[in-house]
Design a protein around this motif. Structure first.
Motif, PDB file in Angstrom:
ATOM      1  N   VAL A 116     -40.963 -27.545  35.814  1.00  0.00           N
ATOM      2  CA  VAL A 116     -41.492 -28.670  35.507  1.00  0.00           C
ATOM      3  C   VAL A 116     -39.872 -28.604  35.298  1.00  0.00           C
ATOM      4  O   VAL A 116     -39.059 -28.147  34.898  1.00  0.00           O
ATOM      5  CB  VAL A 116     -42.433 -29.412  34.019  1.00  0.00           C
ATOM      6  CG1 VAL A 116     -42.130 -30.557  33.746  1.00  0.00           C
ATOM      7  CG2 VAL A 116     -43.369 -28.482  34.804  1.00  0.00           C
ATOM      8  N   VAL A 117     -39.243 -30.018  36.267  1.00  0.00           N
ATOM      9  CA  VAL A 117     -38.014 -30.459  34.617  1.00  0.00           C
ATOM     10  C   VAL A 117     -38.282 -32.052  34.471  1.00  0.00           C
ATOM     11  O   VAL A 117     -39.203 -33.094  34.300  1.00  0.00           O
ATOM     12  CB  VAL A 117     -36.981 -30.853  36.177  1.00  0.00           C
ATOM     13  CG1 VAL A 117     -35.350 -31.514  36.246  1.00  0.00           C
ATOM     14  CG2 VAL A 117     -36.894 -29.316  36.950  1.00  0.00           C
ATOM     15  N   ARG A 130     -33.366 -38.957  35.416  1.00  0.00           N
ATOM     16  CA  ARG A 130     -33.368 -40.004  35.823  1.00  0.00           C
ATOM     17  C   ARG A 130     -32.115 -39.374  36.975  1.00  0.00           C
ATOM     18  O   ARG A 130     -31.136 -39.431  37.512  1.00  0.00           O
ATOM     19  CB  ARG A 130     -32.942 -40.882  34.998  1.00  0.00           C
ATOM     20  CG  ARG A 130     -33.758 -40.781  33.959  1.00  0.00           C
ATOM     21  CD  ARG A 130     -33.113 -41.667  32.644  1.00  0.00           C
ATOM     22  NE  ARG A 130     -34.060 -41.935  31.966  1.00  0.00           N
ATOM     23  CZ  ARG A 130     -34.180 -41.209  30.462  1.00  0.00           C
ATOM     24  NH1 ARG A 130     -33.675 -40.097  30.710  1.00  0.00           N
ATOM     25  NH2 ARG A 130     -35.242 -41.479  29.949  1.00  0.00           N
ATOM     26  N   THR A 131     -33.578 -39.737  38.476  1.00  0.00           N
ATOM     27  CA  THR A 131     -32.498 -39.300  39.908  1.00  0.00           C
ATOM     28  C   THR A 131     -31.041 -40.616  40.008  1.00  0.00           C
ATOM     29  O   THR A 131     -31.402 -41.496  39.657  1.00  0.00           O
ATOM     30  CB  THR A 131     -33.279 -39.660  41.016  1.00  0.00           C
ATOM     31  OG1 THR A 131     -33.989 -38.283  40.069  1.00  0.00           O
ATOM     32  CG2 THR A 131     -32.739 -39.043  41.744  1.00  0.00           C
ATOM     33  N   ILE A 155     -40.255 -33.532  38.519  1.00  0.00           N
ATOM     34  CA  ILE A 155     -39.443 -33.986  37.843  1.00  0.00           C
ATOM     35  C   ILE A 155     -40.084 -35.705  37.020  1.00  0.00           C
ATOM     36  O   ILE A 155     -40.445 -35.987  37.517  1.00  0.00           O
ATOM     37  CB  ILE A 155     -38.513 -34.427  38.622  1.00  0.00           C
ATOM     38  CG1 ILE A 155     -37.733 -33.365  39.459  1.00  0.00           C
ATOM     39  CG2 ILE A 155     -37.325 -35.041  37.714  1.00  0.00           C
ATOM     40  CD1 ILE A 155     -37.251 -33.775  40.517  1.00  0.00           C
ATOM     41  N   LEU A 156     -40.161 -35.284  36.038  1.00  0.00           N
ATOM     42  CA  LEU A 156     -39.882 -36.112  34.754  1.00  0.00           C
ATOM     43  C   LEU A 156     -39.020 -36.410  34.029  1.00  0.00           C
ATOM     44  O   LEU A 156     -37.885 -35.954  33.782  1.00  0.00           O
ATOM     45  CB  LEU A 156     -40.817 -35.616  33.770  1.00  0.00           C
ATOM     46  CG  LEU A 156     -42.392 -35.060  34.347  1.00  0.00           C
ATOM     47  CD1 LEU A 156     -43.036 -33.847  33.445  1.00  0.00           C
ATOM     48  CD2 LEU A 156     -43.305 -35.760  34.330  1.00  0.00           C
ATOM     49  N   ARG A 157     -39.035 -37.820  34.187  1.00  0.00           N
ATOM     50  CA  ARG A 157     -38.093 -38.901  33.157  1.00  0.00           C
ATOM     51  C   ARG A 157     -37.575 -39.078  31.320  1.00  0.00           C
ATOM     52  O   ARG A 157     -36.996 -39.448  31.273  1.00  0.00           O
ATOM     53  CB  ARG A 157     -37.631 -40.655  33.115  1.00  0.00           C
ATOM     54  CG  ARG A 157     -37.812 -40.487  34.881  1.00  0.00           C
ATOM     55  CD  ARG A 157     -38.018 -42.020  35.489  1.00  0.00           C
ATOM     56  NE  ARG A 157     -37.323 -42.297  37.227  1.00  0.00           N
ATOM     57  CZ  ARG A 157     -37.726 -43.392  37.669  1.00  0.00           C
ATOM     58  NH1 ARG A 157     -38.145 -44.407  36.563  1.00  0.00           N
ATOM     59  NH2 ARG A 157     -36.721 -43.416  38.588  1.00  0.00           N
ATOM     60  N   ARG A 158     -39.087 -38.123  31.083  1.00  0.00           N
ATOM     61  CA  ARG A 158     -39.237 -37.977  29.838  1.00  0.00           C
ATOM     62  C   ARG A 158     -39.491 -36.211  29.888  1.00  0.00           C
ATOM     63  O   ARG A 158     -39.209 -35.447  30.789  1.00  0.00           O
ATOM     64  CB  ARG A 158     -40.286 -39.010  29.310  1.00  0.00           C
ATOM     65  CG  ARG A 158     -41.731 -38.418  30.337  1.00  0.00           C
ATOM     66  CD  ARG A 158     -43.181 -39.426  29.889  1.00  0.00           C
ATOM     67  NE  ARG A 158     -44.503 -39.011  30.413  1.00  0.00           N
ATOM     68  CZ  ARG A 158     -45.365 -39.318  29.929  1.00  0.00           C
ATOM     69  NH1 ARG A 158     -45.784 -39.448  28.554  1.00  0.00           N
ATOM     70  NH2 ARG A 158     -46.774 -39.079  30.404  1.00  0.00           N
ATOM     71  N   THR A 218     -41.049 -28.984  47.260  1.00  0.00           N
ATOM     72  CA  THR A 218     -41.125 -30.364  47.548  1.00  0.00           C
ATOM     73  C   THR A 218     -40.989 -30.639  46.268  1.00  0.00           C
ATOM     74  O   THR A 218     -41.735 -30.226  45.490  1.00  0.00           O
ATOM     75  CB  THR A 218     -42.695 -30.838  47.859  1.00  0.00           C
ATOM     76  OG1 THR A 218     -42.308 -30.388  48.938  1.00  0.00           O
ATOM     77  CG2 THR A 218     -42.639 -32.532  47.937  1.00  0.00           C
ATOM     78  N   ALA A 219     -39.641 -31.738  45.769  1.00  0.00           N
ATOM     79  CA  ALA A 219     -39.512 -32.261  44.518  1.00  0.00           C
ATOM     80  C   ALA A 219     -40.714 -33.435  44.969  1.00  0.00           C
ATOM     81  O   ALA A 219     -40.791 -34.169  45.617  1.00  0.00           O
ATOM     82  CB  ALA A 219     -38.828 -32.803  44.579  1.00  0.00           C
ATOM     83  N   ILE A 220     -41.401 -33.617  43.221  1.00  0.00           N
ATOM     84  CA  ILE A 220     -42.471 -34.927  43.106  1.00  0.00           C
ATOM     85  C   ILE A 220     -42.437 -35.013  41.919  1.00  0.00           C
ATOM     86  O   ILE A 220     -41.640 -35.212  40.790  1.00  0.00           O
ATOM     87  CB  ILE A 220     -43.732 -34.799  42.537  1.00  0.00           C
ATOM     88  CG1 ILE A 220     -44.258 -33.770  43.961  1.00  0.00           C
ATOM     89  CG2 ILE A 220     -44.935 -35.216  42.331  1.00  0.00           C
ATOM     90  CD1 ILE A 220     -46.154 -32.802  43.885  1.00  0.00           C
ATOM     91  N   VAL A 221     -41.492 -36.788  42.122  1.00  0.00           N
ATOM     92  CA  VAL A 221     -40.900 -38.015  41.191  1.00  0.00           C
ATOM     93  C   VAL A 221     -41.659 -38.244  40.942  1.00  0.00           C
ATOM     94  O   VAL A 221     -42.354 -39.300  41.936  1.00  0.00           O
ATOM     95  CB  VAL A 221     -39.358 -38.208  41.186  1.00  0.00           C
ATOM     96  CG1 VAL A 221     -38.836 -38.592  40.246  1.00  0.00           C
ATOM     97  CG2 VAL A 221     -38.631 -36.928  41.822  1.00  0.00           C
ATOM     98  N   GLY A 222     -42.171 -38.946  39.331  1.00  0.00           N
ATOM     99  CA  GLY A 222     -43.318 -39.908  38.541  1.00  0.00           C
ATOM    100  C   GLY A 222     -44.084 -38.845  37.595  1.00  0.00           C
ATOM    101  O   GLY A 222     -43.874 -37.406  37.966  1.00  0.00           O
TER     102      GLY A 222
END
Length: 452
Positions: free
Chosen positions: A273-274, A278-279, A234-237, A203-207
């Motif tokens: 961790v990625v 940004r998706t 998944i982190l945008r930073r 499962t991917a968790i974005v946030g």
């Protein structure tokens, strides 16, 4: 309509959640008459949707003094002040009893579809402030109705409008088509059907906020019981000292522990961790989904995606009102600088009230989560202070309206929220309040929490 006639009209409160019901209690305490309009059939409809999640604020910080005053004659006693309720506890043992005490002042199954001034659209200036508000509602049986009010307090929250996966604030390409495998809520793994959805799956968790921490902790706990369960965070930073929150420096211990639980999930190998991702697209890969980033990266396929990228206010039914909103956060312009995650640093949001929450449209207010627009880190007691101040102002007690009656706990996190990749020098510094928290082992997901 004359001023005297307008003064006999109720003050309409939109939403029977924590801030809305507290607003009603504060108004009654001031001798004013509220009318609460709730789209759902129970008090705390949104709260009940995350009934399985534990708050990181204890009971002492999630009940309003004026509400307790109303409840006291019924024999209601606040639960253990030091205990941490779940959303379900909060709704069942506080919000619903409060709504019951308010009685006919709360109308369920009443969805607000529009708010304006009687006989005035947003263009018309003439005698605008003298006109009562008109509120259009849609009942559960399909009937339409119009109610007049002397003031409007919108406490409808943001729960119904989660932000999408797309890094540009828009749904990623293919996100809607993949809806059967994309969720925007922290999963309730005690529900057998939900548990089956994630057990043994990737499962991917974005946030990067409290909800993401909670989901990571939940899935890490599930991984110990269901082999093959794994999370991709998944982190945008990038990863900085503040990524996992304030840790031991947080004056809300449960909130600090929540960040440590997320860190433990990573350290113990239950989550990868990625960073800096940004998706931009969600593609089908057989029975799985593949996330594509703006930089062209294509992540390994996953079975499910949980998007926890925040919420945004639904302003559509307020379109005929003259609201003064910050162009970035969609929060009142007086409040936005205090909560802007681009610049928010050590310490916390300053307590605020009617001054920061006023709009060009006199008598219209956004409170609670709705007042924060797209900003995170809202606390229930912030909303209670907001409505206390507004009720005082509506009652003509300007001194009480401007008086600060709240001290908020420190977050233990400095620097902005890292909305872009480059961390500031301050957040890179391992010292001070932003030092990276130790990888402590804490209790299971029962201690995880969401914003109160």
């Amino acid at each position: 309509m004359s001023e005297n006639t307008s003064a006999t009209l109720p003050i309409v409160v939109i939403g029977a959640g924590p801030s809305g019901l507290a607003a009603a209690a504060q108004l009654i305490d001031r001798g004013l008459e509220p009318l609460v309009l709730e789209a759902g059939q129970t008090a705390g409809t949104a709260v009940r949707e995350w009934a399985h999640v534990r708050l990181f604020s204890p009971w002492a910080e999630v009940t309003d003094p004026a509400a307790e005053k109303l409840l006291a004659p019924t024999g209601w006693v606040r639960p253990d002040s030091a205990a941490y309720p779940t959303g379900g506890d909060w709704a069942e043992h506080y919000l619903q009893p409060l709504a019951d005490v308010l009685g006919e002042r709360v109308r369920f199954g009443a969805r607000v579809t529009g708010v304006s001034r009687t006989g005035r659209d947003r263009v018309v200036d003439a005698d605008r402030d003298e006109q009562p508000f008109t509120i259009h509602i849609l009942r559960g049986d399909g009937r339409e109705e119009r109610i007049l009010a002397r003031a409007v307090i919108d406490a409808s929250g943001t729960w119904a409008t989660p932000s999408p996966l797309g890094g540009d604030g828009l749904p990623a390409l293919g996100e809607r088509a993949a809806a059967d495998h994309v969720s925007y809520r922290v999963p309730d793994l005690k529900d057998p059907a939900v548990r089956a959805r994630y057990a043994g799956k990737r499962t991917a968790i974005v946030g990067s906020g409290a909800s993401a921490f909670t989901a990571l902790a939940y899935l890490a706990d599930l991984a110990k019981q269901a082999p093959g369960t794994h999370a991709v965070w998944i982190l945008r930073r990038g990863i900085t000292g503040s990524t996992f929150g304030g840790g031991a420096d947080d004056q809300l211990p449960a909130r600090g522990a929540l960040g440590l639980a997320a860190k433990a999930a990573v350290d113990e190998g239950h989550a990868d961790v990625v960073t800096g991702f940004r998706t931009t697209a969600v593609e089908k890969s057989g029975a799985q989904l593949l996330l594509v980033g703006e930089d062209g990266r294509r992540l390994d396929p996953v079975d499910e995606v949980i998007g926890l990228t925040g919420f945004r206010p639904d302003l559509s039914f307020l379109d005929e009102l003259r609201l003064g909103l910050d162009e970035r956060l969609q929060a009142p312009v007086g409040l936005a600088p205090l909560i802007d995650p681009n610049v928010h640093s050590c310490g916390t949001v300053y307590p605020h009230g009617v001054k920061e929450l006023s709009h060009p449209e006199q008598g219209a207010y956004l409170v609670g989560m709705k007042s924060y627009g797209r900003a995170p880190t809202f606390l229930a007691m912030t909303g209670y202070e907001q409505v206390r101040s507004i009720a005082a102002a509506l009652a003509g007690d300007q001194d009480a309206a401007e008086r600060v009656e709240l001290t908020l706990p420190e977050t233990g996190v400095c620097g902005g929220a890292g909305l872009f990749d480059e961390p500031t020098a301050q957040t890179e510094d391992a010292g001070g309040c932003c030092g990276s928290p130790d990888a402590l082992r804490i209790g299971g997901p029962g201690t995880a929490a969401a914003g109160g």
